[in-house]
Design a protein around this motif. Structure first.
Motif, short mmCIF file in Angstrom:
data_model
loop_
_atom_site.label_atom_id
_atom_site.label_comp_id
_atom_site.label_asym_id
_atom_site.label_seq_id
_atom_site.Cartn_x
_atom_site.Cartn_y
_atom_site.Cartn_z
N LEU A 203 -5.17 2.47 2.13
CA LEU A 203 -5.40 1.42 2.34
C LEU A 203 -5.60 0.75 1.50
O LEU A 203 -5.72 -0.38 0.74
N GLU B 91 -6.01 0.74 -2.13
CA GLU B 91 -4.16 0.18 -2.62
C GLU B 91 -4.54 -1.49 -2.55
O GLU B 91 -4.32 -1.66 -3.28
N ILE C 269 -5.06 -3.35 0.32
CA ILE C 269 -3.83 -3.33 1.14
C ILE C 269 -5.56 -3.60 1.87
O ILE C 269 -6.39 -3.73 2.10
N VAL D 181 0.23 6.50 6.83
CA VAL D 181 -0.25 6.12 6.03
C VAL D 181 1.26 5.29 5.28
O VAL D 181 1.16 3.57 4.97
N GLN D 182 2.12 6.25 5.59
CA GLN D 182 3.80 4.98 5.11
C GLN D 182 3.96 3.77 5.50
O GLN D 182 4.42 2.92 4.97
N ARG E 216 1.53 0.79 5.81
CA ARG E 216 0.99 0.45 4.07
C ARG E 216 2.24 -1.03 4.01
O ARG E 216 2.66 -1.75 3.40
N SER F 72 1.95 -4.17 5.92
CA SER F 72 1.06 -4.85 5.55
C SER F 72 1.61 -5.89 5.19
O SER F 72 0.58 -6.90 4.91
N ASN F 73 2.22 -5.44 4.40
CA ASN F 73 2.89 -6.79 3.19
C ASN F 73 3.82 -7.92 3.80
O ASN F 73 4.90 -8.41 4.32
N ASP G 231 6.95 7.91 0.29
CA ASP G 231 5.95 8.38 -0.94
C ASP G 231 7.00 8.84 -1.89
O ASP G 231 7.63 9.42 -1.59
N SER H 172 9.71 -2.62 1.81
CA SER H 172 8.23 -3.16 1.73
C SER H 172 9.28 -4.49 2.06
O SER H 172 8.87 -4.97 2.90
#
Length: 314
Positions: free
Chosen positions: A15, A18, A20, A52-53, A56, A59-60, A239, A282
């Protein structure tokens, strides 16, 4: 704002690469706010990839989130090192005393088993019942969505002869629903499943509504009117290469899988996948955290007991 995850969790390096923002426990302890408490019950065999998926997508958001990774039992996972499980996962019994603003329950590769044949089905039932009183809003993905429908409402899936696999076009059915705020009227999302529940079966349950569906893949997002349960039958977290890896795995195993629909240009597996679902994926998670969790959850989680708790929002 960042998500707080355990120190040295492999997802952290991915992350950060990326761009993040994540933080560890020490830094989070100096934040003078009440972060959201979110649990992830991870049923997938490759737990690191799924972590991870999902992280991610979580996090937004401008909200700070504390994440607990939860395992269904103490059985050794098939595709994840035991050392990873021991370091980063809680058994459900270790967190059953807690209350959570949000809970996410992943899918699982259990398509052809009746629920009662699943070795940890009694554990799943206990968690479903526990979440009713201890979680403000629960997001069920793929197999978990079908399992929760069966447990809570007695609605059973049926198994299709051919797997639903690919990236399908969907239509927004309720453009004013907060969970779909910002969605285009037509959008794409991945599916990978044999199980199927008709849209009418969701809508036939009092207090449930289908919010988005596909003419080919069926219901995609359904939710309870009180925002306590969200059912997502696809995989917005996938992903770009996940469907390809599943297709290649099944091909190598001699299962003659169908080529994922609308995934490869000209449906040619030798070409790189066409990715067109990640923005809506997202947005779905951001809307869930904002409208179904943050704006409805009580500031004092100890007071959580029903659907009409006071809001966390000032």
């Amino acid at each position: 704002m960042p998500i707080r995850i355990p120190e040295q969790l492999p997802a952290q390096d991915v992350l950060l690469g990326e761009n993040i923002f994540t933080m560890d426990s020490l830094r989070a302890s100096h934040q003078d706010i009440r972060p959201l408490e979110v649990g992830i019950l991870n049923l997938m065999p490759n737990k690191i990839e799924t972590e991870v998926q999902l992280l991610r997508l979580l996090s937004n958001t401008p909200l700070q989130i504390n994440v607990d990774l939860i395992r269904i039992d103490n059985q050794a996972p098939k595709n994840t090192p035991q050392s990873h499980m021991d370091a980063f996962y809680h058994e459900f019994s270790q967190v059953a005393h807690k209350k959570y603003d949000g809970l996410m329950v992943t899918g699982a590769p259990l398509a052809h088993l009746d629920y009662e044949q699943v070795k940890y089905w009694s554990n799943m039932q206990a968690i479903f019942d526990w979440a009713e009183k201890n979680v403000q809003s629960t997001l069920y993905l793929c197999w978990a969505a079908h399992a929760a429908m069966f447990h809570h409402y007695g609605v059973n899936r049926h198994l299709r002869a051919e797997k639903i696999s690919g990236v399908f076009e969907h239509q927004v059915l309720d453009q004013h629903n907060e969970l779909l705020r910002g969605f285009d009227p037509v959008f794409f999302a991945p599916h990978s499943r044999f199980g199927h529940i008709e849209s009418a079966q969701y809508s036939g349950v009092d207090g449930l509504s289908v919010l988005a569906e596909s003419s080919d893949a069926g219901a995609y997002i359904a939710a309870s009117d009180d925002k306590r349960k969200v059912f997502v039958t696809g995989h917005p977290e996938y992903d770009p290469e996940t469907l390809h890896e599943e297709f290649q795995r099944d091909t190598d195993a001699g299962l003659s899988p169908v080529v994922p629909v609308n995934y490869y240009p000209q449906d040619d597996p030798s070409q790189s996948p066409l990715v067109r679902w990640r923005s809506h994926g997202s947005l779905l998670f951001t809307n869930w955290l904002n409208y179904h969790v943050y704006q409805t959850t009580p500031y004092d989680l100890n007071s959580l007991s029903g659907s009409d708790s006071p809001s966390n929002e000032d």
